[in-house]
Design a protein around this motif. Structure first.
Motif, PDB file in Angstrom:
ATOM      1  N   ARG A 246       0.013   6.698  10.811  1.00  0.00           N
ATOM      2  CA  ARG A 246      -1.297   6.124  10.491  1.00  0.00           C
ATOM      3  C   ARG A 246      -1.854   6.848   9.278  1.00  0.00           C
ATOM      4  O   ARG A 246      -1.967   8.076   9.269  1.00  0.00           O
ATOM      5  N   GLU A 247      -2.204   6.078   8.273  1.00  0.00           N
ATOM      6  CA  GLU A 247      -2.779   6.685   7.072  1.00  0.00           C
ATOM      7  C   GLU A 247      -4.131   7.332   7.372  1.00  0.00           C
ATOM      8  O   GLU A 247      -4.939   6.798   8.142  1.00  0.00           O
ATOM      9  N   TRP A 248      -4.339   8.449   6.735  1.00  0.00           N
ATOM     10  CA  TRP A 248      -5.623   9.148   6.783  1.00  0.00           C
ATOM     11  C   TRP A 248      -6.181   9.104   5.360  1.00  0.00           C
ATOM     12  O   TRP A 248      -5.832   9.910   4.519  1.00  0.00           O
ATOM     13  N   LEU A 249      -7.023   8.097   5.104  1.00  0.00           N
ATOM     14  CA  LEU A 249      -7.553   7.929   3.751  1.00  0.00           C
ATOM     15  C   LEU A 249      -8.570   9.003   3.388  1.00  0.00           C
ATOM     16  O   LEU A 249      -8.676   9.408   2.236  1.00  0.00           O
ATOM     17  N   GLY A 250      -9.342   9.415   4.369  1.00  0.00           N
ATOM     18  CA  GLY A 250     -10.399  10.381   4.083  1.00  0.00           C
ATOM     19  C   GLY A 250     -11.707   9.725   3.673  1.00  0.00           C
ATOM     20  O   GLY A 250     -12.671  10.409   3.320  1.00  0.00           O
ATOM     21  N   PHE A 251     -11.764   8.379   3.715  1.00  0.00           N
ATOM     22  CA  PHE A 251     -13.002   7.654   3.415  1.00  0.00           C
ATOM     23  C   PHE A 251     -12.945   6.313   4.131  1.00  0.00           C
ATOM     24  O   PHE A 251     -11.876   5.852   4.559  1.00  0.00           O
ATOM     25  N   ASP A 252     -14.108   5.664   4.246  1.00  0.00           N
ATOM     26  CA  ASP A 252     -14.202   4.340   4.849  1.00  0.00           C
ATOM     27  C   ASP A 252     -14.708   3.353   3.813  1.00  0.00           C
ATOM     28  O   ASP A 252     -15.291   3.740   2.785  1.00  0.00           O
ATOM     29  N   ALA A 253     -14.487   2.071   4.078  1.00  0.00           N
ATOM     30  CA  ALA A 253     -15.069   1.033   3.233  1.00  0.00           C
ATOM     31  C   ALA A 253     -16.587   1.154   3.272  1.00  0.00           C
ATOM     32  O   ALA A 253     -17.183   1.442   4.313  1.00  0.00           O
ATOM     33  N   ASP A 254     -17.227   0.927   2.112  1.00  0.00           N
ATOM     34  CA  ASP A 254     -18.685   1.100   2.045  1.00  0.00           C
ATOM     35  C   ASP A 254     -19.452  -0.180   2.340  1.00  0.00           C
ATOM     36  O   ASP A 254     -20.683  -0.192   2.335  1.00  0.00           O
TER      37      ASP A 254
ATOM     38  N   ARG B 212      -1.378  -3.343  10.433  1.00  0.00           N
ATOM     39  CA  ARG B 212      -0.363  -2.752  11.305  1.00  0.00           C
ATOM     40  C   ARG B 212       0.952  -3.481  11.030  1.00  0.00           C
ATOM     41  O   ARG B 212       1.025  -4.702  11.145  1.00  0.00           O
ATOM     42  N   LYS B 213       1.967  -2.719  10.658  1.00  0.00           N
ATOM     43  CA  LYS B 213       3.254  -3.346  10.338  1.00  0.00           C
ATOM     44  C   LYS B 213       4.361  -2.728  11.180  1.00  0.00           C
ATOM     45  O   LYS B 213       4.282  -1.565  11.577  1.00  0.00           O
ATOM     46  N   ARG B 214       5.386  -3.527  11.431  1.00  0.00           N
ATOM     47  CA  ARG B 214       6.533  -3.091  12.226  1.00  0.00           C
ATOM     48  C   ARG B 214       7.782  -3.712  11.627  1.00  0.00           C
ATOM     49  O   ARG B 214       7.870  -4.927  11.473  1.00  0.00           O
TER      50      ARG B 214
ATOM     51  N   PHE C 187      -2.476  -0.368  -2.720  1.00  0.00           N
ATOM     52  CA  PHE C 187      -2.133   0.458  -1.565  1.00  0.00           C
ATOM     53  C   PHE C 187      -1.955   1.885  -2.042  1.00  0.00           C
ATOM     54  O   PHE C 187      -1.691   2.132  -3.217  1.00  0.00           O
ATOM     55  N   ALA C 188      -2.109   2.817  -1.117  1.00  0.00           N
ATOM     56  CA  ALA C 188      -2.136   4.232  -1.491  1.00  0.00           C
ATOM     57  C   ALA C 188      -0.771   4.892  -1.474  1.00  0.00           C
ATOM     58  O   ALA C 188      -0.539   5.869  -2.177  1.00  0.00           O
ATOM     59  N   GLY C 189       0.145   4.380  -0.648  1.00  0.00           N
ATOM     60  CA  GLY C 189       1.454   5.010  -0.553  1.00  0.00           C
ATOM     61  C   GLY C 189       2.432   4.098   0.144  1.00  0.00           C
ATOM     62  O   GLY C 189       2.043   3.095   0.755  1.00  0.00           O
ATOM     63  N   LEU C 190       3.706   4.435   0.047  1.00  0.00           N
ATOM     64  CA  LEU C 190       4.750   3.672   0.709  1.00  0.00           C
ATOM     65  C   LEU C 190       4.953   4.200   2.126  1.00  0.00           C
ATOM     66  O   LEU C 190       4.860   5.398   2.369  1.00  0.00           O
ATOM     67  N   LYS C 191       5.247   3.287   3.033  1.00  0.00           N
ATOM     68  CA  LYS C 191       5.468   3.657   4.422  1.00  0.00           C
ATOM     69  C   LYS C 191       6.822   3.138   4.884  1.00  0.00           C
ATOM     70  O   LYS C 191       7.299   2.091   4.429  1.00  0.00           O
ATOM     71  N   ASP C 192       7.404   3.840   5.826  1.00  0.00           N
ATOM     72  CA  ASP C 192       8.745   3.502   6.299  1.00  0.00           C
ATOM     73  C   ASP C 192       8.819   2.099   6.882  1.00  0.00           C
ATOM     74  O   ASP C 192       7.886   1.631   7.539  1.00  0.00           O
ATOM     75  N   ARG C 193       9.952   1.455   6.691  1.00  0.00           N
ATOM     76  CA  ARG C 193      10.212   0.153   7.312  1.00  0.00           C
ATOM     77  C   ARG C 193      10.499   0.311   8.792  1.00  0.00           C
ATOM     78  O   ARG C 193       9.970  -0.428   9.625  1.00  0.00           O
ATOM     79  N   ASP C 194      11.360   1.255   9.139  1.00  0.00           N
ATOM     80  CA  ASP C 194      11.792   1.412  10.535  1.00  0.00           C
ATOM     81  C   ASP C 194      10.778   2.259  11.290  1.00  0.00           C
ATOM     82  O   ASP C 194      11.064   3.379  11.716  1.00  0.00           O
ATOM     83  N   ALA C 195       9.584   1.696  11.427  1.00  0.00           N
ATOM     84  CA  ALA C 195       8.480   2.418  12.058  1.00  0.00           C
ATOM     85  C   ALA C 195       7.384   1.417  12.379  1.00  0.00           C
ATOM     86  O   ALA C 195       7.418   0.256  11.964  1.00  0.00           O
ATOM     87  N   VAL C 196       6.400   1.898  13.122  1.00  0.00           N
ATOM     88  CA  VAL C 196       5.133   1.199  13.261  1.00  0.00           C
ATOM     89  C   VAL C 196       4.125   1.968  12.415  1.00  0.00           C
ATOM     90  O   VAL C 196       3.942   3.171  12.619  1.00  0.00           O
ATOM     91  N   ALA C 197       3.520   1.280  11.457  1.00  0.00           N
ATOM     92  CA  ALA C 197       2.620   1.962  10.530  1.00  0.00           C
ATOM     93  C   ALA C 197       1.298   1.225  10.455  1.00  0.00           C
ATOM     94  O   ALA C 197       1.272  -0.016  10.416  1.00  0.00           O
TER      95      ALA C 197
END
Length: 329
Positions: free
Chosen positions: A11-19, A30-32, A56-66
């Motif tokens: 789970r990404e930790w952006l450090g901020f929320d939408a304003d 949520r992707k799988r 998007f902020a970064g790449l996330k693994d395919r073989d995962a739940v992100a």
């Protein structure tokens, strides 16, 4: 590792929320079984926008739940993104925000990982986990950085040996992989010497969680204490070919490690890259674990740019070999 995608949750930790205001929408997706670029292209198709307008902020693994954040322009063809689904993903929240997400615009990632069929010494495992929670882990680049079967490194070698320059995106992957090979070699030398988590005279020092670096030609007790507290870290070079920022024996070690990969080092020198450093150590925050039969359940947080496989490498013997090369998290 990864007997099921649900065994590796990030789970990404952006450090901020939408304003709540602005010309963009911040989507939590949520992707799988889908990689980040695939999801971004689907969002663009559904919203009838150009793929480059999806942030998007970064790449996330395919073989995962992100669970990962994306931004789309408010002018997209979809009036309400909440609940929108596609091949391997679902939008689980949507809110107005002022800016398009840029690469690297996150604080870190939270992981929930299950290791199946554990057969080692439980007491030793728990000792290692306790050490990780207090001392951090060597900040290796994971195999995702190097491409499937090391293809990004092979591309760099072919290019540096006189072959045609890759396409723009592939060129970026090749340069990053080449730099990562040399960084990992430097870190391995420091691990072998027992100094990856200690400051040496001539080290370039990183202030934890920041892009701030400074040269410490002499290490005093204050810096040693700060290093012990994970407040500062020694660093290694992201090779660029110009004069190293480090000094003395540290610079010699880094130069000798790079010389073992002469083709990569020479090619990077010609690429005119900006000098960069990377911490040799990453704190493993909020580490929790439980052992249920032959299953080991782990939870922890890493700063951006660090790899969960680097943590697992300290626990199991085949972490890097077992990892599916896909993406930098």
């Amino acid at each position: 590792m990864r007997a099921l995608p649900e065994d590796f949750v990030v789970r990404e930790w952006l450090g901020f929320d939408a304003d709540g205001e602005g010309d963009h929408l911040l989507l939590k997706v949520r992707k799988r079984g889908a990689n980040t670029m695939w999801v971004a292209k689907q969002l663009a198709r559904i919203g009838k926008i150009h793929p480059r307008d999806v942030g998007f902020a970064g790449l996330k693994d395919r073989d995962a739940v992100a669970e990962q954040a994306f931004t789309v322009p408010g002018r997209s063809a979809v009036p309400n993104w909440l609940g929108v689904t596609g091949d391997g993903f679902e939008v689980i929240s949507a809110a107005r925000t002022r800016r398009k997400l840029k690469r690297g615009a996150l604080k870190g990632n939270d992981f929930e990982i299950v290791l199946r069929e554990f057969s080692g010494d439980t007491t030793l495992l728990e000792q290692r986990l306790q050490t990780l929670s207090t001392a951090g882990a060597p900040n290796y680049f994971g195999p995702q950085r190097f491409g499937h079967n090391g293809s990004n490194v092979s591309t760099a070698i072919a290019w540096f040996e006189g072959g045609p320059a890759p396409e723009r995106m592939d060129r970026g992957f090749a340069l990053s992989a080449a730099r990562s090979v040399i960084f990992n070699a430097v870190l391995a030398e420091r691990v072998n010497a027992g100094s990856w988590n200690q400051l040496l005279d001539g080290d370039v020092v990183n202030l934890n969680g920041s892009g701030s670096f400074f040269l410490a030609e002499t290490i005093d007790d204050t810096l040693r204490d700060r290093c012990q507290q994970l407040d500062v870290h020694p660093t290694g070079p992201m090779w660029h070919g110009d004069a190293l920022l480090s000094k003395g024996a540290t610079a010699t070690l880094e130069t000798e490690a790079a010389q073992r990969y002469a083709v990569l080092a020479a090619g990077l020198s010609k690429a005119r890259l900006e000098p960069e450093r990377r911490p040799l150590r990453v704190p493993v925050r909020e580490l929790k674990w439980r052992i249920e039969g032959a299953d080991v359940h782990l939870q922890f947080r890493l700063q951006r740019g660090s790899f969960a496989t680097a943590v697992l490498h300290e626990l199991i013997s085949n972490a890097f070999q077992a990892e599916t090369p896909e993406a930098d998290v």
